[in-house]
Design a protein around this motif. Structure first.
Motif, PDB file in Angstrom:
ATOM      1  N   CYS A 128       0.806  -1.226   0.000  1.00  0.00           N
ATOM      2  CA  CYS A 128       0.000   0.000   0.000  1.00  0.00           C
ATOM      3  C   CYS A 128       0.834   1.269   0.000  1.00  0.00           C
ATOM      4  CB  CYS A 128      -0.932   0.013   1.217  1.00  0.00           C
ATOM      5  SG  CYS A 128      -2.236  -1.233   1.169  1.00  0.00           S
ATOM      6  N   THR A 129       2.102   1.157   0.313  1.00  0.00           N
ATOM      7  CA  THR A 129       2.927   2.368   0.429  1.00  0.00           C
ATOM      8  C   THR A 129       4.065   2.411  -0.587  1.00  0.00           C
ATOM      9  OG1 THR A 129       4.272   1.294   2.153  1.00  0.00           O
ATOM     10  CG2 THR A 129       2.407   2.654   2.877  1.00  0.00           C
ATOM     11  N   THR A 130       4.133   1.452  -1.455  1.00  0.00           N
ATOM     12  CA  THR A 130       5.159   1.433  -2.505  1.00  0.00           C
ATOM     13  C   THR A 130       4.512   1.159  -3.855  1.00  0.00           C
ATOM     14  OG1 THR A 130       5.619  -0.953  -2.338  1.00  0.00           O
ATOM     15  CG2 THR A 130       6.822   0.511  -0.833  1.00  0.00           C
ATOM     16  N   ASP A 131       5.315   1.096  -4.881  1.00  0.00           N
ATOM     17  CA  ASP A 131       4.794   0.839  -6.229  1.00  0.00           C
ATOM     18  C   ASP A 131       4.714  -0.653  -6.544  1.00  0.00           C
ATOM     19  OD1 ASP A 131       4.594   3.565  -6.751  1.00  0.00           O
ATOM     20  OD2 ASP A 131       6.679   3.688  -7.440  1.00  0.00           O
ATOM     21  N   ASN A 132       5.014  -1.489  -5.567  1.00  0.00           N
ATOM     22  CA  ASN A 132       4.982  -2.931  -5.800  1.00  0.00           C
ATOM     23  C   ASN A 132       3.542  -3.425  -5.913  1.00  0.00           C
ATOM     24  OD1 ASN A 132       7.955  -3.952  -5.342  1.00  0.00           O
ATOM     25  ND2 ASN A 132       7.558  -2.422  -3.764  1.00  0.00           N
ATOM     26  N   ASP A 133       3.322  -4.333  -6.834  1.00  0.00           N
ATOM     27  CA  ASP A 133       1.991  -4.906  -7.038  1.00  0.00           C
ATOM     28  C   ASP A 133       1.858  -6.239  -6.316  1.00  0.00           C
ATOM     29  OD1 ASP A 133       1.153  -2.818  -8.757  1.00  0.00           O
ATOM     30  OD2 ASP A 133       2.208  -3.776 -10.440  1.00  0.00           O
ATOM     31  N   PHE A 134       0.633  -6.561  -5.941  1.00  0.00           N
ATOM     32  CA  PHE A 134       0.365  -7.855  -5.300  1.00  0.00           C
ATOM     33  C   PHE A 134       0.572  -8.978  -6.299  1.00  0.00           C
ATOM     34  CE2 PHE A 134      -2.535 -11.415  -4.786  1.00  0.00           C
ATOM     35  CZ  PHE A 134      -2.207 -11.854  -3.513  1.00  0.00           C
ATOM     36  N   THR A 135       1.261 -10.020  -5.840  1.00  0.00           N
ATOM     37  CA  THR A 135       1.360 -11.254  -6.621  1.00  0.00           C
ATOM     38  C   THR A 135       1.151 -12.426  -5.679  1.00  0.00           C
ATOM     39  OG1 THR A 135       3.754 -11.554  -6.314  1.00  0.00           O
ATOM     40  CG2 THR A 135       3.039 -10.193  -8.189  1.00  0.00           C
ATOM     41  N   LEU A 136       0.456 -13.428  -6.163  1.00  0.00           N
ATOM     42  CA  LEU A 136       0.227 -14.625  -5.355  1.00  0.00           C
ATOM     43  C   LEU A 136       1.547 -15.305  -5.027  1.00  0.00           C
ATOM     44  CD1 LEU A 136      -1.788 -16.560  -4.049  1.00  0.00           C
ATOM     45  CD2 LEU A 136      -1.928 -17.778  -6.239  1.00  0.00           C
ATOM     46  N   LYS A 137       2.473 -15.233  -5.970  1.00  0.00           N
ATOM     47  CA  LYS A 137       3.788 -15.843  -5.770  1.00  0.00           C
ATOM     48  C   LYS A 137       4.474 -15.257  -4.539  1.00  0.00           C
ATOM     49  CE  LYS A 137       8.428 -15.938  -7.836  1.00  0.00           C
ATOM     50  NZ  LYS A 137       9.259 -15.495  -8.992  1.00  0.00           N
ATOM     51  N   LEU A 138       4.451 -13.934  -4.409  1.00  0.00           N
ATOM     52  CA  LEU A 138       5.114 -13.282  -3.283  1.00  0.00           C
ATOM     53  C   LEU A 138       4.440 -13.638  -1.962  1.00  0.00           C
ATOM     54  CD1 LEU A 138       7.334 -11.424  -2.345  1.00  0.00           C
ATOM     55  CD2 LEU A 138       5.832  -9.470  -2.817  1.00  0.00           C
ATOM     56  N   LEU A 139       3.117 -13.696  -1.968  1.00  0.00           N
ATOM     57  CA  LEU A 139       2.394 -14.075  -0.747  1.00  0.00           C
ATOM     58  C   LEU A 139       2.772 -15.490  -0.330  1.00  0.00           C
ATOM     59  CD1 LEU A 139       0.290 -13.554   1.434  1.00  0.00           C
ATOM     60  CD2 LEU A 139      -1.477 -14.318  -0.178  1.00  0.00           C
TER      61      LEU A 139
END
Length: 288
Positions: free
Chosen positions: A34-45
């Motif tokens: 929520c505070t950076t430009d990174n997008d949600f990915t299922l892989k990262l979770l």
């Protein structure tokens, strides 16, 4: 057969106690998104969840392995998996080694900083098991081991540090240290007989409760600072109020004259507190 074996190892590491640190890791994860430009990915979770599980398996598995002889002497713990013969010491150690290697592998998969810091995390996670042999402040080391979670999750997303996850770490360190002292009230006499160290063994039941309250007062301060740091909204303060209320409640039900509800305070109350704080904080972050 496989399910039975998995159940034994899940019991060995008290997998249900993942509820203490995992929600804070998810807060660190969502805050990063929520505070950076990174997008949600299922892989990262999935990477973060795997890192959390393997790290905790390493820590708890080694704790049970290192304490196997002590546990065998303690009436409260003599029926744990290793002293009772359900899991052999050799298999428990193999379980620890496999999970430690998996943890480092997942850290490498996430990003270079996570990998470089993974040995440091393992030293804290494994080293905790020996601290009660020489210091009453072993509870703080346990808190540090759990406090790694939100910082690690944030680093997994961003590859760097930030203030809010560090405040969350301080929250978790003092919160977990405080309730671990409550848990240790059960073993005051045993610890003294075996020359083991803990805050209750050093300062007595009443003194242990006082130290626990002081640590939780710092927790409350960290909760407030964390909210102010990111300019939180109403939902955060609702979750914070519930969390603080549950801290007060556990101290209301555990008294020097009545230790019968330590199990309720340690497991149930703190588990609910963690989930409530995380749920409201994540909702607040997502709605900002």
């Amino acid at each position: 057969m496989l399910l039975k074996t998995l159940s034994r190892y899940a019991s060995l590491v008290r997998f249900s106690h993942t509820i203490f640190a995992m929600p804070f890791a998810l807060v660190g994860f969502v805050y990063a998104l929520c505070t950076t430009d990174n997008d949600f990915t299922l892989k990262l979770l999935v990477q973060i969840l795997l890192a959390m599980v393997t790290a905790r398996n390493t820590a708890m598995g080694f704790n049970r392995y290192a304490d196997r002889k002590i546990d065998a002497l303690n009436p409260r713990t003599k029926n744990r998996e290793i002293p009772s013969g359900v899991i052999s010491p050799r298999n428990a150690l193999a379980f620890v080694i496999v999970n430690a290697l998996l943890f480092m592998g997942v850290a490498l998969w996430i990003n270079p900083l996570a990998f470089y810091l993974s040995p440091v995390a393992l030293i804290v996670l494994i080293g905790y098991s020996y601290t009660k042999r020489f210091t009453a402040w072993c509870h703080i080391v346990l808190g540090v081991a759990l406090g790694i979670a939100p910082v690690g999750a944030y680093i997994a997303v961003t590859g760097h540090f930030a203030v809010f996850p560090m405040l969350l770490a301080g929250l978790v360190i003092t919160w977990c240290s405080g309730f671990d002292i409550i848990y240790a009230l059960q073993d005051v006499e045993f610890d003294r007989q075996q020359a083991l160290h803990s805050v209750p063994a050093r300062f007595g039941v009443r003194g242990g409760i006082v130290v626990s309250i002081l640590l939780h007062a710092i927790t409350v301060y960290a909760v407030v600072l964390a909210g102010l740091d990111y300019g939180c909204g109403t939902l955060y303060w609702i979750g914070a109020a519930v969390f603080i209320g549950l801290l007060i409640f556990q101290h209301a039900i555990v008294k020097p004259s009545d230790l019968s509800r330590i199990g309720l305070a340690f497991g149930t109350v703190n588990g609910i507190a963690s989930l409530c704080y995380a749920a409201f904080t994540i909702a607040d972050l997502c709605l900002k």
